[in-house]
Design an enzyme around this catalytic site. Structure first.
Site, PDB file in Angstrom:
ATOM      1  N   ASP A 494       0.656  -1.125   0.073  1.00 47.57           N
ATOM      2  CA  ASP A 494      -0.007   0.006  -0.098  1.00 47.57           C
ATOM      3  C   ASP A 494       0.764   1.116  -0.149  1.00 47.57           C
ATOM      4  O   ASP A 494       1.956   1.312   0.245  1.00 47.57           O
ATOM      5  CB  ASP A 494      -0.875  -0.030   1.246  1.00 47.57           C
ATOM      6  CG  ASP A 494      -2.208   0.846   1.107  1.00 47.57           C
ATOM      7  OD1 ASP A 494      -2.323   1.430   0.091  1.00 47.57           O
ATOM      8  OD2 ASP A 494      -3.020   0.550   1.849  1.00 47.57           O
ATOM      9  N   ASP A 564     -10.630   1.988  -3.476  1.00 41.40           N
ATOM     10  CA  ASP A 564     -11.093   1.913  -2.399  1.00 41.40           C
ATOM     11  C   ASP A 564     -12.488   2.020  -2.397  1.00 41.40           C
ATOM     12  O   ASP A 564     -13.370   1.833  -1.407  1.00 41.40           O
ATOM     13  CB  ASP A 564     -10.575   2.916  -1.301  1.00 41.40           C
ATOM     14  CG  ASP A 564      -9.183   2.586  -0.572  1.00 41.40           C
ATOM     15  OD1 ASP A 564      -8.739   1.354  -0.785  1.00 41.40           O
ATOM     16  OD2 ASP A 564      -8.514   3.388   0.137  1.00 41.40           O
TER      17      ASP A 564
END
Ligand code: DGJ
Length: 744
Positions: A494, A564
């Site tokens: 990430d 997301d």
């Protein structure tokens, strides 16, 4: 007016792939079965662009450059007022000797001058494609798959060589371009701008397509006519970013998904970029793309070389779908690497939206057990397992298990999950450091920060200075330590903030503008080391979703968490836009709970699944909280995905209806041999009094007969493509349909 015309010179008929240099008229011709790209050396060594488009067997200069004496356009040759760099199609435009349009590079000399004068020196043509040191790039597995042309341009006064590298592929309608700068002189040179490609079109009848967005709203499609002046896209965020993608395409006004010309450029790089389209005074169009020159410079000392990243340029005469399939095939077979390139990707269950930071080993095991029962294959432990991370305020950098959450350690949890029969994957955010971390307490100077200033935080965290090798080596060691457990077979990598306070303690003042690019080179170094060291680990890239979904990252990690935003309706647009460049196998797509965490929308489980099944499929919800009915549905979805996985992950993707244009979305994916296909249709809101929809599939074999696996109806490929199928009207929102057809 004077026209330079070459003599007719027959060029040997090529077998598909060829790069020729015609010594008589000094013309380079790159060609494969479908495309041609032509340049020519004129005057005293200037290289001009003559043609890029559909293949021509022989190029004999039917479109010579017309030279006129134009007002305000200066002349390098005082005896020739018709020759000006300002008005000709330059192949790699320079600044300072007459071309007032945007240059492809700029160099400052020790005396402060920014004027260079590079001319053709020599060239090489060879089979294959060179690797770019320390940078991601497309590759060949066999030298006969591509041919490469390197043209050296030289500025004799300062000893500068600029090498333009072009590769044309046999099986892809692609030309890759990159540039290197070598300082063979005595004085220091400062690169102020070093783009990777520039193309001058002698016309302006184009529209411009770009991809833009934001966090949770990635890859929207913008299409606009081009007008006089510069239209620009860029990132100066230290990452390729969700705000603008390093992609642009020039299309004709009538170009659509299946018709018309497309010239596209995609930058294989994960940091700051700029892409510009400039329409000049005489209606020529210059397109260039590369590392953003804003806040960039690179000191080239005597003997040093600078290599730009590469740009992938595609030409399609059959619309945007064809452009996308070219990118899809090239990237999935000759950009992505490693053993997962050609393997089915596992159906995963991720605990992020299920638990966020609030979990322990028992909770994780409970979710995993149900996941296994339902047919899932990989469990991914997301953020929160390390340091003392109960929220996003601490612990990044401390890659040691948090015993408060996982009291018996990470290996114990890995064993519990793998004993259930699932593979185990784990989340890291390796480029970051929390101020509340042992790493920061030990090395407060390891982040990007400017002396005597308080650094700007993003999501409560700072960014490690990856321009420093010792910090990169720390990251490699810390991640390797966790991955030394061979039962960990997946990593989610990430990156949740962009770069600020760009200054590195390891660089002298004159090199500070190198920091952002050196950061990316450091990141690539880390990724190269880790992916080589752990070839059995599947790496998935993520940057708060699609914040760094680019071709550079795909070279190291063959899949990316697309967004997301897991809402099915938003995802239709995000995945549709992403598919312009990136294939479904690279797009992480998960089913999450409703009301949706990002937008609060409630959509049917079936619709959420069909959208996610159009990509690299997974789930991200608390399986301990779902009903028995939902379990049955999910079990069936997983069974279906396993049956269609080969088509979705390795087939050809065709966009049919755009969610940007209507209340519907549709696409179909066809197996490479065209013997099977999957179709998906989504209607967002129910509408009264509208036409009954007929949906036409694409890319089938017109001579095959296909059977609908569920209804057993049989239709010819020609009928399915040209006549289409009637969709029944339903009075509800968020309708989705999935069809599976097989050749009989
Ligand atoms: C952003 C990612 O996109 C999410 O999936 C999740 O991993 C969080 N970060 C964790 O902090």
């Amino acid at each position: 007016m004077c026209i330079i015309k070459s003599n007719y010179l027959p060029i040997e008929e090529s077998d598909k792939l060829n790069i020729t240099y015609n010594t008589e008229n000094k013309t380079f011709h790159l060609q494969n079965n479908n495309i041609s790209y032509v340049m020519k050396i004129i005057k005293d060594g200037y290289i001009v662009h003559l043609y890029w488009g559909k293949r021509v067997n022989q190029y004999n200069e039917s479109n010579p450059i017309a030279f006129y004496d134009r007002g305000f356009s200066p002349n390098p040759d005082p005896d020739d007022r018709t020759f000006s760099l300002d008005t000709i199609p330059c192949e790699y435009p320079t600044y300072g000797n007459g071309d007032f349009r945007t240059p492809a590079y700029q160099i400052e000399l020790e005396n402060g001058s920014r004027v260079t004068d590079v001319r053709y020196k020599e060239h090489r043509i060879y089979d294959g494609k060179p690797k770019l040191d320390g940078l991601p790039s497309t590759y060949v597995e066999n030298d006969l798959e591509a041919k490469t042309l390197e043209i050296d341009m030289e500025d004799k006064l300062i000893g500068l060589t600029i090498t333009l590298t072009y590769t044309i592929f046999k099986d892809f309608d692609v030309i890759s371009r990159s540039v290197s700068f070598k300082n063979n002189g005595k004085e220091n040179l400062k690169l102020e701008k070093a783009l990777s490609a520039s193309v001058d079109f002698r016309e302006k009848d184009f529209e411009l397509i770009t991809l833009y967005g934001a966090h949770t709203n990635e890859k929207n499609i913008a299409r606009r006519p081009i007008i006089s002046g510069i239209q620009m896209i860029e990132s100066c965020r230290g990452a390729s970013s969700p705000q603008q993608s390093p992609f642009l395409a020039l299309v004709r006004k009538n170009t659509d998904e299946d018709n018309g010309e497309v010239y596209s450029f995609n930058f294989v790089y994960s940091g700051n970029f700029v892409g510009q389209v400039q329409v000049d005074q005489y209606c020529n169009t210059r397109v260039n793309i590369g590392i953003n020159d804003f806040d960039f410079s690179w000191l080239l000392e005597s003997g040093e070389r600078f290599q730009t990243p590469e740009v992938i340029m595609t030409y399609s005469s059959k619309g945007l779908n064809e452009m996308s399939r070219t990118y899809h095939k090239l990237y999935s077979t000759r950009l992505c690497r490693g053993e997962f390139r050609d393997k089915h990707r596992p159906i995963l269950i991720n605990n992020w939206e299920a638990t966020f930071f609030d979990f322990n080993a028992d909770k994780i095991e409970d979710i995993a057990k149900i996941g296994k029962e339902l047919g899932m294959e990989l469990f991914v432990l997301d953020d929160g397992w390390f340091g003392k991370r109960s929220d996003d305020k601490s612990s990044l950098g401390d890659w040691i298990v948090d015993r408060n959450k996982l009291s018996k350690g990470l290996d114990d949890l890995v064993n519990r999950i793998t004993n259930i029969g699932l593979e185990f994957g784990i989340w890291f955010e390796p480029e970051m450091i929390s101020e509340d971390s042992d790493l920061y307490r030990t090395h407060p100077d390891w982040c990007l920060r400017v002396p005597n200033r308080i650094p700007t935080v993003g999501r409560n965290q700072l960014v490690l200075d990856l321009s420093r090798k010792e910090i990169c080596d720390y990251v490699i060691a810390a991640i390797s330590n966790i991955l030394s457990n061979p039962l960990i077979t997946y990593v989610k990598w990430d990156m949740n903030r962009h770069l600020t306070d760009i200054w590195s303690s390891s660089l002298p003042a004159i090199r500070q503008k190198e920091t952002a690019h050196r950061y990316i080179l450091g990141l690539y170094y880390i990724l190269e080391e880790l992916t080589l060291k752990f070839p059995k680990v599947l790496f998935e890239s993520c940057s708060s979703g699609g914040g760094r979904f680019d071709a550079g990252m795909l070279y190291y990690m063959p899949q990316t968490w697309t967004s997301d935003n897991t809402d099915a309706v938003c995802r239709m647009k995000i995945q549709y836009g992403t598919s312009f460049v990136y294939p479904p196998i690279t797009m992480g797509a998960h089913v999450s709970a409703v009301p949706n965490n990002q937008v609060g929308r409630i959509t049917p489980l079936e619709t959420r699944a069909h959208v996610a099944m159009s990509g690299n499929f997974g789930y991200e919800l608390d399986l301990t909280k779902i009903t028995e009915k939902e379990k049955e549905l999910i079990k069936e979805q997983i069974k279906v995905y396993k049956e269609i996985r080969n088509i979705v992950q390795f087939g050809d993707f065709y966009r049919i209806l755009s969610p940007f244009e209507c209340n519907e979305t549709a696409w179909n994916i066809v197996s490479e041999d065209k013997e099977e296909f999957v179709g998906m249709y989504f209607k967002i809101l129910s509408e009264p009094g509208t036409a009954i929809k007929i949906l036409k599939f694409k890319g089938l074999n017109p001579d095959y007969y296909y059977e609908n696996i569920d209804t057993k109806d049989v239709y010819g490929g020609d009928e399915l493509m040209n006549v289409g199928i009637t969709l029944t009207r339903e009075k509800k929102d968020f309708i989705s349909k999935l069809w599976r057809f097989k050749k009989i």
